[in-house]
Design an enzyme around this catalytic site. Structure first.
Site, PDB file in Angstrom:
ATOM      1  N   GLU A   1       0.881  -1.175   0.000  1.00 36.12           N
ATOM      2  CA  GLU A   1       0.000   0.000   0.000  1.00 36.12           C
ATOM      3  C   GLU A   1       0.920   1.227   0.000  1.00 36.12           C
ATOM      4  O   GLU A   1       1.032   1.919  -1.002  1.00 36.12           O
ATOM      5  CB  GLU A   1      -0.921  -0.021   1.233  1.00 36.12           C
ATOM      6  CG  GLU A   1      -1.840   1.201   1.336  1.00 36.12           C
ATOM      7  CD  GLU A   1      -2.618   1.277   2.658  1.00 36.12           C
ATOM      8  OE1 GLU A   1      -2.239   0.607   3.634  1.00 36.12           O
ATOM      9  OE2 GLU A   1      -3.608   2.054   2.705  1.00 36.12           O
TER      10      GLU A   1
ATOM     11  N   ASP B   1     -12.099   1.900   4.465  1.00 34.84           N
ATOM     12  CA  ASP B   1     -12.635   2.625   5.621  1.00 34.84           C
ATOM     13  C   ASP B   1     -13.657   3.642   5.111  1.00 34.84           C
ATOM     14  O   ASP B   1     -13.370   4.838   5.031  1.00 34.84           O
ATOM     15  CB  ASP B   1     -11.485   3.329   6.355  1.00 34.84           C
ATOM     16  CG  ASP B   1     -10.438   2.337   6.846  1.00 34.84           C
ATOM     17  OD1 ASP B   1     -10.691   1.671   7.866  1.00 34.84           O
ATOM     18  OD2 ASP B   1      -9.399   2.202   6.185  1.00 34.84           O
TER      19      ASP B   1
END
Ligand code: HPA
Ligand code: ZN
Length: 336
Positions: free
Chosen positions: A197, A276
């Site tokens: 990431e 999220d």
């Protein structure tokens, strides 16, 4: 196309339940639990959701999670996410939770699991939404703490399908947890890990080789190595990509520069996920719409994203077939 995306059957494989805590619910929980907040309204909290990188997000994410105290709080959190799933035609979801964020504040592991799990049972009964639960270790904490958390998870083996690895990737490479993950696999858990990431492509290789993962969470930095991309295609290694997250955390400068559609067309098993959603501007539908707006896809390609997620999920072969038939039917009915 917008209608096609909204009604497309969806499967989510990368959602942190604590990251679905919307500011309105956060304020409600703070009030219910008598917790003071450094913001005067949900709107002013939402204004603060501007991130420079992963860590600046994590600081606010852990702060928000402090409002979760009782089993009912974890139930309400999970139920609110399930209602979004219903609205967006998410038929199956595999949900991460971060027990250490709560046990380090004196909340019992069992309280967290009980609240989340009850909501997932109700989701199945009331809406027919199927789900699996994945417990993540916080990689900025020690190996010893992860071993203790794994012991707790083992008592709930019937409710937890896999273990994962999240939080700050830089400075906490996969190898730090190779022994914990080996033990988890011996106990019969599947494994996944956030890798590539913010961290280097090597973390993706190490997650596969040292942690024995079935999927890579994010993994978008794989394009730093052409050889790795070929290896991921050959191994059919799924990537759970989170497009809006990647923009909000500045992994890519803009959606048009995102590599997900390139990777899809190369034959990589990529999936779209929300990560999220309360912090990054949306759930499954918003993520798909944002990618499609910047990088238009065909209906077949959009449906392939769901097919990839079904194939990459931890459900039975029979259920995979059942869900894929739903998608094929949807595509056939809505092709023109
Ligand atoms: N990366 C790492 N840890 C996380 C994330 C993420 O995107 N979301 C919640 N915890
Ligand atoms: Zn994540």
């Amino acid at each position: 196309m917008e209608t096609f995306i909204k009604s497309l059957p969806k499967v989510e494989l990368h959602i942190h339940i604590e990251g679905s805590l919307e500011p309105e619910l956060l304020f409600m929980l703070a009030k219910r639990n008598h917790i003071a907040l450094p913001y005067d309204s949900p709107e002013s909290l939402r204004q603060a959701y501007k991130f420079a990188d992963l860590q600046s997000f994590l600081d606010l994410y852990y702060q928000g999670a402090n409002t979760l105290i009782n089993e009912q709080d974890f139930y309400d959190l999970t139920w609110a996410y399930i209602e979004r799933c219903k609205e967006q035609n998410v038929i199956h979801t595999e949900i991460f939770f971060d027990p250490q964020t709560h046990t380090d504040r004196g909340i019992e592991f069992d309280t967290v699991v009980a609240g989340i799990y009850q909501a997932l049972e109700d989701a199945s009964c009331q809406f027919g939404i199927s789900s699996n639960l994945i417990m993540c270790f916080l990689r900025h904490l020690s190996e010893e703490a992860a071993f203790e958390t794994l012991q707790e998870a083992a008592r709930h083996k019937d409710k937890i399908i896999a273990v994962g690895l999240d939080s700050s990737e830089l400075g906490h490479p996969p190898e730090k947890f190779s022994r914990v993950f080996q033990k988890a696999r011996e106990l019969g858990f599947f494994t996944v890990a956030h890798a590539g990431e913010e961290g280097p492509a090597q973390n993706i290789v190490d997650a596969i080789e040292l942690l024995g993962v079935s999927r890579i969470d994010h993994g978008v930095r794989c394009t730093d190595s052409e050889e790795l991309v070929d290896y991921l295609i050959e191994r059919k290694m799924p990537l759970t990509v989170c497009p809006l997250s990647n923009i909000e955390l500045r992994v890519f400068n803009s959606m048009s520069e995102h590599n997900i559609v390139d990777l899809l067309r190369k034959g990589l098993c990529v999936t779209v996920n929300s990560d999220d959603p309360a912090y990054f501007g949306g759930y499954m539908t918003e993520n798909l719409l944002a990618v499609h707006k910047a990088l238009p896809m065909t209906k077949l390609e959009l449906a392939q994203l769901t097919i990839n997620a079904i194939d990459s999920s931890f459900i039975s072969v029979a259920n995979k077939l059942k869900f894929k038939e739903l998608v094929w039917h949807y595509l056939a009915e809505n092709h023109h």
